[in-house]
Design a protein around this motif. Structure first.
Motif, mmCIF file in Angstrom:
data_model
loop_
_atom_site.group_PDB
_atom_site.id
_atom_site.type_symbol
_atom_site.label_atom_id
_atom_site.label_comp_id
_atom_site.label_asym_id
_atom_site.label_seq_id
_atom_site.Cartn_x
_atom_site.Cartn_y
_atom_site.Cartn_z
ATOM 1 N N VAL A 31 0.881 -1.206 -0.151
ATOM 2 C CA VAL A 31 -0.209 -0.057 -0.029
ATOM 3 C C VAL A 31 1.041 1.254 -0.159
ATOM 4 C CG1 VAL A 31 -1.718 1.378 1.056
ATOM 5 C CG2 VAL A 31 -1.972 -1.207 1.184
ATOM 6 N N LEU A 32 0.531 2.265 -1.058
ATOM 7 C CA LEU A 32 1.204 3.565 -0.758
ATOM 8 C C LEU A 32 0.333 4.514 -0.224
ATOM 9 C CD1 LEU A 32 2.606 3.498 -4.571
ATOM 10 C CD2 LEU A 32 4.015 3.430 -2.585
ATOM 11 N N GLY A 33 0.823 4.846 1.044
ATOM 12 C CA GLY A 33 0.082 5.675 1.802
ATOM 13 C C GLY A 33 0.181 7.233 1.747
ATOM 14 N N ASN A 34 -0.554 8.135 1.654
ATOM 15 C CA ASN A 34 -0.453 9.498 1.201
ATOM 16 C C ASN A 34 -0.577 10.353 2.462
ATOM 17 O OD1 ASN A 34 -3.087 9.607 1.885
ATOM 18 N ND2 ASN A 34 -3.954 9.951 -0.153
ATOM 19 N N GLY A 35 -0.680 9.756 3.696
ATOM 20 C CA GLY A 35 -0.681 10.422 4.959
ATOM 21 C C GLY A 35 -2.007 11.004 5.307
ATOM 22 N N ALA A 36 -2.852 10.550 4.613
ATOM 23 C CA ALA A 36 -4.349 11.235 4.885
ATOM 24 C C ALA A 36 -5.417 10.226 4.778
ATOM 25 C CB ALA A 36 -4.842 12.197 3.580
ATOM 26 N N THR A 37 -5.230 9.029 3.914
ATOM 27 C CA THR A 37 -6.200 7.891 3.737
ATOM 28 C C THR A 37 -5.836 7.078 4.839
ATOM 29 O OG1 THR A 37 -6.014 8.075 1.341
ATOM 30 C CG2 THR A 37 -6.775 6.165 2.239
ATOM 31 N N GLU A 38 -6.821 6.634 5.657
ATOM 32 C CA GLU A 38 -6.928 5.752 6.653
ATOM 33 C C GLU A 38 -6.938 4.170 6.313
ATOM 34 O OE1 GLU A 38 -9.808 4.644 10.443
ATOM 35 O OE2 GLU A 38 -8.828 6.900 10.317
ATOM 36 N N TYR A 39 -6.354 3.166 6.484
ATOM 37 C CA TYR A 39 -6.294 1.769 6.248
ATOM 38 C C TYR A 39 -6.565 1.335 7.266
ATOM 39 C CZ TYR A 39 -3.959 3.563 2.057
ATOM 40 O OH TYR A 39 -3.929 4.050 0.722
ATOM 41 N N THR A 40 -7.881 0.389 7.176
ATOM 42 C CA THR A 40 -8.246 -0.465 8.248
ATOM 43 C C THR A 40 -7.962 -2.099 8.180
ATOM 44 O OG1 THR A 40 -10.020 1.157 8.909
ATOM 45 C CG2 THR A 40 -10.470 -1.288 9.619
ATOM 46 N N LEU A 41 -7.666 -2.742 8.924
ATOM 47 C CA LEU A 41 -7.169 -4.198 8.640
ATOM 48 C C LEU A 41 -8.651 -4.826 8.523
ATOM 49 C CD1 LEU A 41 -5.326 -6.488 8.792
ATOM 50 C CD2 LEU A 41 -5.636 -6.565 11.342
ATOM 51 N N LEU A 42 -8.528 -5.842 7.476
ATOM 52 C CA LEU A 42 -9.669 -6.601 7.419
ATOM 53 C C LEU A 42 -10.855 -5.993 6.674
ATOM 54 C CD1 LEU A 42 -9.739 -9.265 10.170
ATOM 55 C CD2 LEU A 42 -8.510 -9.332 8.213
ATOM 56 N N LYS A 43 -10.652 -4.702 6.219
ATOM 57 C CA LYS A 43 -11.502 -3.957 5.619
ATOM 58 C C LYS A 43 -10.795 -3.587 4.188
ATOM 59 C CE LYS A 43 -14.323 0.149 5.156
ATOM 60 N NZ LYS A 43 -13.922 1.564 5.513
ATOM 61 N N ASP A 44 -9.503 -2.798 4.253
ATOM 62 C CA ASP A 44 -8.938 -2.275 3.290
ATOM 63 C C ASP A 44 -7.683 -3.511 2.935
ATOM 64 O OD1 ASP A 44 -10.393 0.182 2.964
ATOM 65 O OD2 ASP A 44 -9.321 0.579 4.972
ATOM 66 N N ILE A 45 -7.299 -4.023 4.007
ATOM 67 C CA ILE A 45 -6.154 -4.994 4.017
ATOM 68 C C ILE A 45 -6.520 -6.187 4.509
ATOM 69 C CG2 ILE A 45 -3.669 -5.356 4.662
ATOM 70 C CD1 ILE A 45 -3.727 -2.176 5.307
ATOM 71 N N PRO A 46 -6.262 -7.303 3.746
ATOM 72 C CA PRO A 46 -5.717 -7.456 2.577
ATOM 73 C C PRO A 46 -6.264 -6.668 1.122
ATOM 74 C CG PRO A 46 -6.076 -9.664 3.195
ATOM 75 C CD PRO A 46 -6.802 -8.800 4.090
ATOM 76 N N THR A 47 -5.408 -6.049 0.367
ATOM 77 C CA THR A 47 -5.821 -5.448 -0.768
ATOM 78 C C THR A 47 -6.428 -6.577 -1.800
ATOM 79 O OG1 THR A 47 -3.814 -5.329 -1.777
ATOM 80 C CG2 THR A 47 -4.170 -3.634 -0.351
ATOM 81 N N SER A 48 -7.403 -5.954 -2.930
ATOM 82 C CA SER A 48 -8.014 -6.655 -3.750
ATOM 83 C C SER A 48 -6.693 -7.122 -4.552
ATOM 84 C CB SER A 48 -8.833 -5.887 -4.495
ATOM 85 O OG SER A 48 -8.359 -4.850 -5.114
ATOM 86 N N ASP A 49 -5.654 -6.712 -4.728
ATOM 87 C CA ASP A 49 -4.678 -7.177 -5.501
ATOM 88 C C ASP A 49 -3.388 -7.932 -4.753
ATOM 89 O OD1 ASP A 49 -3.636 -4.929 -4.464
ATOM 90 O OD2 ASP A 49 -2.503 -4.144 -6.236
ATOM 91 N N SER A 50 -3.710 -8.398 -3.581
ATOM 92 C CA SER A 50 -2.846 -9.130 -2.720
ATOM 93 C C SER A 50 -2.542 -10.227 -3.452
ATOM 94 C CB SER A 50 -3.466 -9.402 -1.328
ATOM 95 O OG SER A 50 -4.383 -10.380 -1.509
ATOM 96 N N LYS A 51 -1.169 -10.659 -3.037
ATOM 97 C CA LYS A 51 -0.533 -11.846 -3.645
ATOM 98 C C LYS A 51 -0.831 -13.018 -2.537
ATOM 99 C CE LYS A 51 2.633 -14.344 -6.140
ATOM 100 N NZ LYS A 51 2.601 -14.811 -7.264
ATOM 101 N N LYS A 52 -1.518 -14.259 -3.001
ATOM 102 C CA LYS A 52 -1.639 -15.246 -1.903
ATOM 103 C C LYS A 52 -0.547 -16.062 -1.900
ATOM 104 C CE LYS A 52 -5.990 -14.056 -1.734
ATOM 105 N NZ LYS A 52 -6.268 -12.880 -1.096
#
Length: 114
Positions: A31-52
């Motif tokens: 994930v490339l964070g911009n300092g403003a966007t909030e990332y929540t575990l199990l909602k935003d992460i894992p990402t849709s393009d995550s590598k299994k």
């Protein structure tokens, strides 16, 4: 990152065991964070393009390699090497620039329901 900061400025690599349904399904997300966007575990992460990738319970260490290059407009490549296997790319972004003072973080999340 997880347990520290949900809004970060820079690159976060997440090795996550539970998927969004809390099942055991190990994956790697970048994930490339911009300092403003909030990332929540199990909602935003894992990402849709995550590598299994099953990095759990190996008898030997798992190696992570990160390459950040300013060439050709900027690129980031994260790779992992599991015991007895070749390097595998787990995250690639091109056309990006890391800002001076930006953060590079690696975090692991375990504890999925069985």
């Amino acid at each position: 990152l997880v347990g520290y900061r949900q809004k970060f400025d820079g690159l976060g690599i997440f090795l996550v065991v539970p998927d969004k349904t809390k099942s055991v399904n190990p994956s790697v997300s970048g994930v490339l964070g911009n300092g403003a966007t909030e990332y929540t575990l199990l909602k935003d992460i894992p990402t849709s393009d995550s590598k299994k990738l099953n990095f759990r319970n190996t008898n030997e260490p798992v190696t992570v390699r990160l390459r950040v290059s300013p060439k050709h407009g900027g690129s980031i490549v994260a790779s992992m090497k599991l015991p007895d296997s070749d390097w595998q790319e787990v995250f690639t972004k091109s056309g990006v620039r890391m800002r001076s003072g930006g953060y590079v973080g690696l975090t692991t999340v375990t504890g999925a329901k069985r």
